[in-house]
Design an enzyme around this catalytic site. Structure first.
Site, PDB file in Angstrom:
ATOM      1  N   HIS A 119      26.192  -9.643  -0.145  1.00  0.00           N
ATOM      2  CA  HIS A 119      25.681  -8.297  -0.431  1.00  0.00           C
ATOM      3  C   HIS A 119      26.336  -7.275   0.498  1.00  0.00           C
ATOM      4  CE1 HIS A 119      22.071 -10.959  -1.349  1.00  0.00           C
ATOM      5  NE2 HIS A 119      22.476 -10.536  -2.529  1.00  0.00           N
ATOM      6  N   CYS A 143      20.220 -16.032 -13.834  1.00  0.00           N
ATOM      7  CA  CYS A 143      21.096 -14.952 -14.322  1.00  0.00           C
ATOM      8  C   CYS A 143      20.268 -13.810 -14.881  1.00  0.00           C
ATOM      9  CB  CYS A 143      21.981 -15.402 -15.477  1.00  0.00           C
ATOM     10  SG  CYS A 143      23.303 -16.512 -15.071  1.00  0.00           S
ATOM     11  N   LYS A 174      30.237 -22.920  -1.516  1.00  0.00           N
ATOM     12  CA  LYS A 174      29.520 -21.802  -2.115  1.00  0.00           C
ATOM     13  C   LYS A 174      28.259 -21.572  -1.272  1.00  0.00           C
ATOM     14  CE  LYS A 174      27.634 -20.420  -6.591  1.00  0.00           C
ATOM     15  NZ  LYS A 174      26.276 -20.050  -6.350  1.00  0.00           N
ATOM     16  N   LYS A 216      21.080 -21.521  -1.167  1.00  0.00           N
ATOM     17  CA  LYS A 216      19.858 -21.770  -0.416  1.00  0.00           C
ATOM     18  C   LYS A 216      19.757 -23.224  -0.020  1.00  0.00           C
ATOM     19  CE  LYS A 216      16.536 -18.336  -1.725  1.00  0.00           C
ATOM     20  NZ  LYS A 216      16.082 -17.971  -3.031  1.00  0.00           N
TER      21      LYS A 216
HETATM   22  N1  MSP Z   1      20.686  -7.030  -9.590  1.00  0.00           N
HETATM   23  C1  MSP Z   1      21.942  -7.436 -10.063  1.00  0.00           C
HETATM   24  C2  MSP Z   1      22.905  -6.256 -10.137  1.00  0.00           C
HETATM   25  C3  MSP Z   1      22.448  -5.114 -10.974  1.00  0.00           C
HETATM   26  S1  MSP Z   1      23.557  -3.789 -10.908  1.00  0.00           S
HETATM   27  C4  MSP Z   1      23.053  -2.752 -12.086  1.00  0.00           C
HETATM   28  C5  MSP Z   1      22.518  -8.510  -9.154  1.00  0.00           C
HETATM   29  N2  MSP Z   1      22.007  -8.556  -7.912  1.00  0.00           N
HETATM   30  S2  MSP Z   1      22.433  -9.588  -6.773  1.00  0.00           S
HETATM   31  O1  MSP Z   1      21.500  -9.417  -5.696  1.00  0.00           O
HETATM   32  O2  MSP Z   1      22.556 -10.904  -7.294  1.00  0.00           O
HETATM   33  O3  MSP Z   1      23.769  -9.065  -6.213  1.00  0.00           O
HETATM   34  C6  MSP Z   1      24.951  -9.429  -6.792  1.00  0.00           C
HETATM   35  C7  MSP Z   1      26.084  -8.780  -6.037  1.00  0.00           C
HETATM   36  O4  MSP Z   1      26.051  -9.140  -4.644  1.00  0.00           O
HETATM   37  C8  MSP Z   1      27.431  -9.267  -6.514  1.00  0.00           C
HETATM   38  O5  MSP Z   1      27.865  -8.590  -7.659  1.00  0.00           O
HETATM   39  C9  MSP Z   1      28.270  -8.952  -5.316  1.00  0.00           C
HETATM   40  O6  MSP Z   1      28.478  -7.573  -5.292  1.00  0.00           O
HETATM   41  C10 MSP Z   1      27.362  -9.358  -4.174  1.00  0.00           C
HETATM   42  N3  MSP Z   1      27.464 -10.790  -3.855  1.00  0.00           N
HETATM   43  C11 MSP Z   1      26.454 -11.701  -3.851  1.00  0.00           C
HETATM   44  N4  MSP Z   1      26.951 -12.912  -3.434  1.00  0.00           N
HETATM   45  C12 MSP Z   1      28.270 -12.790  -3.177  1.00  0.00           C
HETATM   46  C13 MSP Z   1      29.253 -13.627  -2.610  1.00  0.00           C
HETATM   47  N5  MSP Z   1      29.025 -14.882  -2.298  1.00  0.00           N
HETATM   48  N6  MSP Z   1      30.466 -13.081  -2.368  1.00  0.00           N
HETATM   49  C14 MSP Z   1      30.758 -11.763  -2.629  1.00  0.00           C
HETATM   50  N7  MSP Z   1      29.847 -10.956  -3.148  1.00  0.00           N
HETATM   51  C15 MSP Z   1      28.651 -11.466  -3.591  1.00  0.00           C
HETATM   52  O7  MSP Z   1      23.394  -9.209  -9.583  1.00  0.00           O
END
Ligand code: MSP
Length: 492
Positions: free
Chosen positions: A22, A130, A304, A307
């Site tokens: 994030h 998802c 990867k 948790k």
């Molecule tokens: N809530 C949705 C997004 C809605 S936008 C209208 C979502 N949230 S999430 O908490 O799962 O966050 C996903 C985003 O976090 C990814 O698209 C990326 O930007 C970031 N990442 C989460 N895990 C990641 C990695 N392991 N590596 C890089 N970025 C990643 O999807």
């Protein structure tokens, strides 16, 4: 007129605490926003949290608290981390805010009236993680390819969004706006997906209570993705444009900032942003964002993040020990933005010592030490020239190209090439011994170095704002104090 720049991050789910993934997207947006601000652009940088849906409901139930209490607690964790990481966002949207919920409800009714949303029945396999139905053809061994879990079979009455009607308009749009799907190497995936045919998208749920109710049919709540994507326009006041009474007192920046210039996201949510989102905007008759940039994923020490493996990196573990700027620097220097990368402490420490403590830190301290001995003062502005400064001027142009292309690693490479060049220049010209034989020449070289360091300071500033500030302070005060090292070496 001042150029505007509207940049967004995904809004993050609140089922777990923020981790390095994030932080990655949010930092990228921060770097871009700081860079554009430094160029005098009118920047609007939006981030926030995605607070509805079955996963939140479940997490709150497990914790024995209400979903609202849960999201309030969790949103704080994100806000706190962004403070620690020095994130300069202009707005933080939460999808449970009134400005957002009312806008989503209104948009739903508009599309319903237009016929872009209609009522039907859905049966399909749904992956809870998802928050999306998955097509049979995408399952791997009967499981979701991302979460490796078996999806549930769900049948329900639902409202559909007429995504299928937008296949041709989307393809035409991609064709005419080559930068929309970025980086370019990821475009084919989306184009092929759309070419294969689009099915209408189920946009309501009857079983999920923790969601925004459909105004005209409150037994249905609005699908989290349909809800979430709208944040990009509800944040800048689209609800007010729609004439929603309760939002009359809200600020409205829609005309000023929409369409977004860059939506930054991770590659796993590219389709939502590159297919569904533009189709919804087309249905609303709104202009489309200029670019959706899908970056790669971080793994941790080759695995990867998950948790169950317990290998989530909490950015704070690193910043508490080594500072915020080294982390900000490392993750953008180490891996080209767009591709996948692996986070390893060993690589972090290596770069810390080599790039920051040695190359940059030593350069600054040796330059300032020599300046202290040989210059009375460091003038803010005077005619200085030399081969080093010529190199800086051309590197500056290169740097801008890379920053505008979101090639952060290359922008930093450009800066470090100059840093390396400056260290070599010092070794070769030996200003300390020149000071004895040809003091004027030594002074000219030192001035040149100081001016070149100002370029370096500017280049690193979006990535390492505190370091740049401290460097600028020392360069200004220059000759008076004896400074501690910028980056004390760490044990490998
Ligand atoms: N809530 C949705 C997004 C809605 S936008 C209208 C979502 N949230 S999430 O908490 O799962 O966050 C996903 C985003 O976090 C990814 O698209 C990326 O930007 C970031 N990442 C989460 N895990 C990641 C990695 N392991 N590596 C890089 N970025 C990643 O999807």
């Amino acid at each position: 007129m001042t150029k505007k720049f509207y940049v967004t991050t995904p809004i993050y789910y609140l089922n777990s605490a923020p981790h390095i993934g994030h932080a990655y997207t949010t930092l990228a947006a921060d770097i871009l926003a700081r860079y554009k601000k430094s160029k005098g652009e009118d920047v609007y940088f939006l981030t926030g949290t995605d607070e509805h849906g079955a996963n939140i409901e479940k997490a709150a139930n497990n914790a024995g608290i209400t979903p609202q209490k849960w999201v309030d607690n969790m949103a704080e964790k994100f806000i706190d981390l962004w403070k620690v990481l020095n994130i300069s966002y202009d707005d933080f949207i939460r999808t449970t805010q009134k400005r957002h919920e009312l806008t989503v409800q209104e948009i739903f009714e508009i599309l319903l009236k237009k016929g872009d949303i209609y009522k039907g029945k859905y049966s399909g396999k749904y992956c809870l993680s998802c928050e999306a139905y998955i097509d049979e053809s995408e399952l791997v061994d009967g499981k979701c390819p991302i979460h490796k879990k078996e999806p549930q079979l769900i049948e329900e009455e639902t409202y559909f969004f007429k995504l299928s009607a937008y296949q041709e308009p989307l393809l035409k749009f991609y064709e005419q706006n080559k930068d929309f799907l970025s980086p370019h190497f990821r475009a084919a995936e989306i184009v092929n997906f759309v070419k294969n045919g689009l099915r209408d998208l189920s946009v309501t749920r009857t079983k999920v209570k923790w969601g925004i109710p459909v105004k005209s049919d409150p037994a249905h709540t609005i699908y989290v993705w349909f809800d979430a994507l709208i944040n990009y326009i509800s944040a800048v006041g689209y609800g007010k444009v729609l004439g929603i009474n309760e939002l009359a007192d809200y600020k409205c920046d829609f005309e000023q900032y929409w369409p977004a210039d860059t939506h930054l996201i991770g590659k796993e949510i590219f389709r939502f942003h590159a297919v569904i989102w533009p189709a919804v905007l087309m249905a609303l008759g709104l202009p489309l964002p200029k670019k959706v940039f899908a970056h790669g994923w971080w793994t941790v020490e080759g695995e990867k993040m998950s948790k169950s493996l317990g290998n989530f990196i909490d950015p704070r573990d690193i910043t508490d020990k080594y500072g915020v700027d080294p982390l900000r620097y490392f993750i953008f220097r180490e891996v080209p933005f767009g591709g996948d990368g692996d986070f390893s402490m060993e690589a972090f420490k290596r770069r810390f010592n080599a790039d920051l403590a040695n190359d940059l830190g030593n350069l600054l301290s040796r330059t300032l030490n020599m300046a202290a001995k040989n210059l009375k003062e460091i003038p803010q502005d005077c005619a200085v020239s030399g081969s080093m400064l010529e190199k800086c001027a051309s590197a500056d142009t290169e740097y801008d190209v890379h920053m505008n292309n979101l090639e952060f690693d290359k922008a930093l490479d450009t800066a470090w090439l100059i840093i390396g060049g400056m260290n070599k220049y010092i070794d070769e010209t030996k200003p300390w011994s020149l000071a004895k034989s040809e003091p004027e020449k030594a002074k000219a070289i030192l001035l040149e170095l100081v001016f070149a360091l100002r370029y370096v300071c500017k280049w690193i500033s979006p990535f390492m704002p505190q370091t740049a500030e401290e460097m600028a302070r020392r360069l200004k005060a220059g000759v008076i104090e004896k400074y501690p090292p910028l980056f004390p070496r760490i044990e490998a």
